[in-house]
Write an enzyme that holds these catalytic residues in place. Structure first.
Site, PDB file in Angstrom:
ATOM      1  N   ARG A 151      34.341  50.798  47.657  1.00 29.15           N
ATOM      2  CA  ARG A 151      34.417  51.844  48.678  1.00 29.15           C
ATOM      3  C   ARG A 151      33.099  52.587  48.787  1.00 29.15           C
ATOM      4  NH1 ARG A 151      38.050  50.012  50.697  1.00 29.15           N
ATOM      5  NH2 ARG A 151      40.010  50.884  51.431  1.00 29.15           N
ATOM      6  N   ALA A 187      34.825  42.089  52.407  1.00 25.12           N
ATOM      7  CA  ALA A 187      35.038  41.408  51.125  1.00 25.12           C
ATOM      8  C   ALA A 187      36.414  40.755  51.019  1.00 25.12           C
ATOM      9  CB  ALA A 187      34.823  42.380  49.966  1.00 25.12           C
ATOM     10  N   HIS A 203      31.946  45.438  55.463  1.00 30.96           N
ATOM     11  CA  HIS A 203      33.282  45.662  54.869  1.00 30.96           C
ATOM     12  C   HIS A 203      34.214  44.458  55.117  1.00 30.96           C
ATOM     13  CE1 HIS A 203      36.129  49.095  53.469  1.00 30.96           C
ATOM     14  NE2 HIS A 203      36.595  47.915  53.069  1.00 30.96           N
ATOM     15  N   MET A 252      37.665  48.737  36.028  1.00 30.28           N
ATOM     16  CA  MET A 252      38.164  47.427  35.562  1.00 30.28           C
ATOM     17  C   MET A 252      39.649  47.279  35.885  1.00 30.28           C
ATOM     18  SD  MET A 252      36.730  44.827  34.100  1.00 30.28           S
ATOM     19  CE  MET A 252      36.720  43.644  32.740  1.00 30.28           C
ATOM     20  N   GLY A 253      39.963  47.438  37.174  1.00 34.67           N
ATOM     21  CA  GLY A 253      41.324  47.155  37.645  1.00 34.67           C
ATOM     22  C   GLY A 253      41.443  45.671  37.944  1.00 34.67           C
ATOM     23  N   ARG A 254      42.355  45.347  38.850  1.00 34.72           N
ATOM     24  CA  ARG A 254      42.606  43.919  39.127  1.00 34.72           C
ATOM     25  C   ARG A 254      41.360  43.202  39.643  1.00 34.72           C
ATOM     26  NH1 ARG A 254      47.171  46.436  41.328  1.00 34.72           N
ATOM     27  NH2 ARG A 254      45.907  46.566  43.208  1.00 34.72           N
ATOM     28  N   GLU A 272      30.841  54.787  56.915  1.00 33.40           N
ATOM     29  CA  GLU A 272      30.848  53.574  57.713  1.00 33.40           C
ATOM     30  C   GLU A 272      31.735  53.750  58.952  1.00 33.40           C
ATOM     31  OE1 GLU A 272      32.279  51.072  54.396  1.00 33.40           O
ATOM     32  OE2 GLU A 272      34.082  50.704  55.584  1.00 33.40           O
TER      33      GLU A 272
HETATM   34  C1  DGY Z   1      41.077  47.390  51.052  1.00 34.91           C
HETATM   35  O1  DGY Z   1      42.096  46.697  51.020  1.00 34.91           O
HETATM   36  O2  DGY Z   1      41.040  48.528  50.603  1.00 34.91           O
HETATM   37  C2  DGY Z   1      39.895  46.789  51.682  1.00 34.91           C
HETATM   38  O3  DGY Z   1      38.770  47.582  51.541  1.00 34.91           O
HETATM   39  C3  DGY Z   1      40.182  46.508  53.141  1.00 34.91           C
HETATM   40  O4  DGY Z   1      39.207  45.659  53.613  1.00 34.91           O
END
Ligand code: DGY
Length: 322
Positions: free
Chosen positions: A238, A287, A285, A154-156, A267
């Site tokens: 991750r 997001a 990857h 529950m970070g940012r 990956e």
């Molecule tokens: C991050 O900023 O760690 C993201 O996974 C990069 O896409």
């Protein structure tokens, strides 16, 4: 003479131009991935590097780059960087916190909705010309509204995901290494529970922890067995936090209903089992990949590098783990 720096992958022109005002820049606008050997040769004479999560910055590399003073990652995650080795060699390392939280939270919701409501599966069916007409039982999915959302980490980003859940009138539970203040819990409308309670109660479980030895396979066969067989698992954080082989097995056996995954162990290779399953939504990857956010990430990393090599005080300096 300007300090020499390497930019390991393609970046936006404004970041490259900004770096060019301060440094003698070797870019890689062809975007060719660098093997450890190629990277070591390219960095041998450099004082700084703008890196991505594709490059491993470890003791073996640092030993070959005696002039290196700063490594600035274009990512908030930094599991590609050995911070202890950097610290021991006096190399500053930085990341890009804060600028990608909302875009990553938005995309987490894209995965939640696509997985629960089988969006990609239904689209593939339609594009394949298989749709012959409306049917009552076609692509029956799982309701997101009023469901219980479990947030692991529950970070940012986790908090941004929680705030968005209000619109779906969900019950939000979270588990974190540290319980958040009552004020933050209230603003997220989220209740702290134990890991076991989170696993048992979540209809949708979304992962937002960084990857480290401590979070390696945090969700494996044992944890998945504690989840509802109707539950959906989401990961836009991750690879490696989830045991991919265990997840493939759980999905195959019907021990979980579905998964939405933007990140994977090893990956860009995928566990081959994922490709054979229709109840997973898979993305590469991306997001944080809105145009505005990726531009901000590259610029923040460039600002870190300029500050590191000119003042020795980059704003997002990472400290080695205690
Ligand atoms: C991050 O900023 O760690 C993201 O996974 C990069 O896409």
């Amino acid at each position: 003479m300007k300090p020499k720096i390497l930019v390991t992958r393609e970046v936006f022109s404004e970041a490259l131009n900004f770096l060019g005002q301060h440094f003698d820049v070797t870019p890689n606008q062809a975007d060719t991935p660098m093997s450890p050997e190629v990277l070591a040769t390219a960095l041998a004479d450099m004082e700084g590097a703008l890196t991505t999560l594709s490059e491993r910055i470890d003791e073996a590399l640092l030993a070959k780059c005696p002039k290196l003073k700063a490594v600035c990652n274009i990512a908030v995650g930094y599991n590609n960087i050995d911070l202890k080795a950097c610290h021991a060699r006096g190399v500053m390392a930085t990341n890009t916190p804060g600028v990608l939280d909302d875009s990553t939270a938005d995309f987490t919701w894209a995965l939640i909705l696509a997985t629960a409501r089988r969006v990609t599966e239904a689209e593939q069916y339609l594009r394949a010309g298989k749709w012959t007409g409306w049917k009552l039982k076609q692509f029956l999915g799982t309701d997101v509204h009023h469901a219980t959302l479990g947030i692991l980490g529950m970070g940012r980003v986790g908090q941004a995901v929680a705030r968005r859940a209000r619109g779906f009138e969900m019950t939000v539970l979270y588990h974190n290494t540290r319980r958040l203040s009552a004020e933050i819990e209230k603003s997220c409308h989220a209740a702290y529970v134990s890991m076991d309670e989170l696993l048992a109660r979540a209809d949708i479980l979304t992962v937002h922890t960084p990857y480290s030895p401590a979070t390696h396979h945090l969700l494996g066969a044992t944890q998945m067995a504690k989840m509802k067989s109707t539950a959906i698992l989401i990961n836009a954080a991750r690879g490696g936090v989830i045991d991919d082989a265990a997840l493939v097995a759980a999905l195959k056996q019907g021990a979980l209903a579905g998964a939405g995954l933007d990140v994977f162990e090893n990956e860009p290779s995928l566990h081959p089992g994922f490709l054979k399953l229709s109840n997973v939504v898979l993305t590469p990857h991306v997001a944080s990949s809105s145009e505005a956010t990726r531009r901000r990430m590259a610029m923040l990393a460039a600002e870190n590098l300029v500050a590191a090599l000119t003042t020795g005080k980059p704003p997002n300096l990472l400290h080695p783990p205690v």
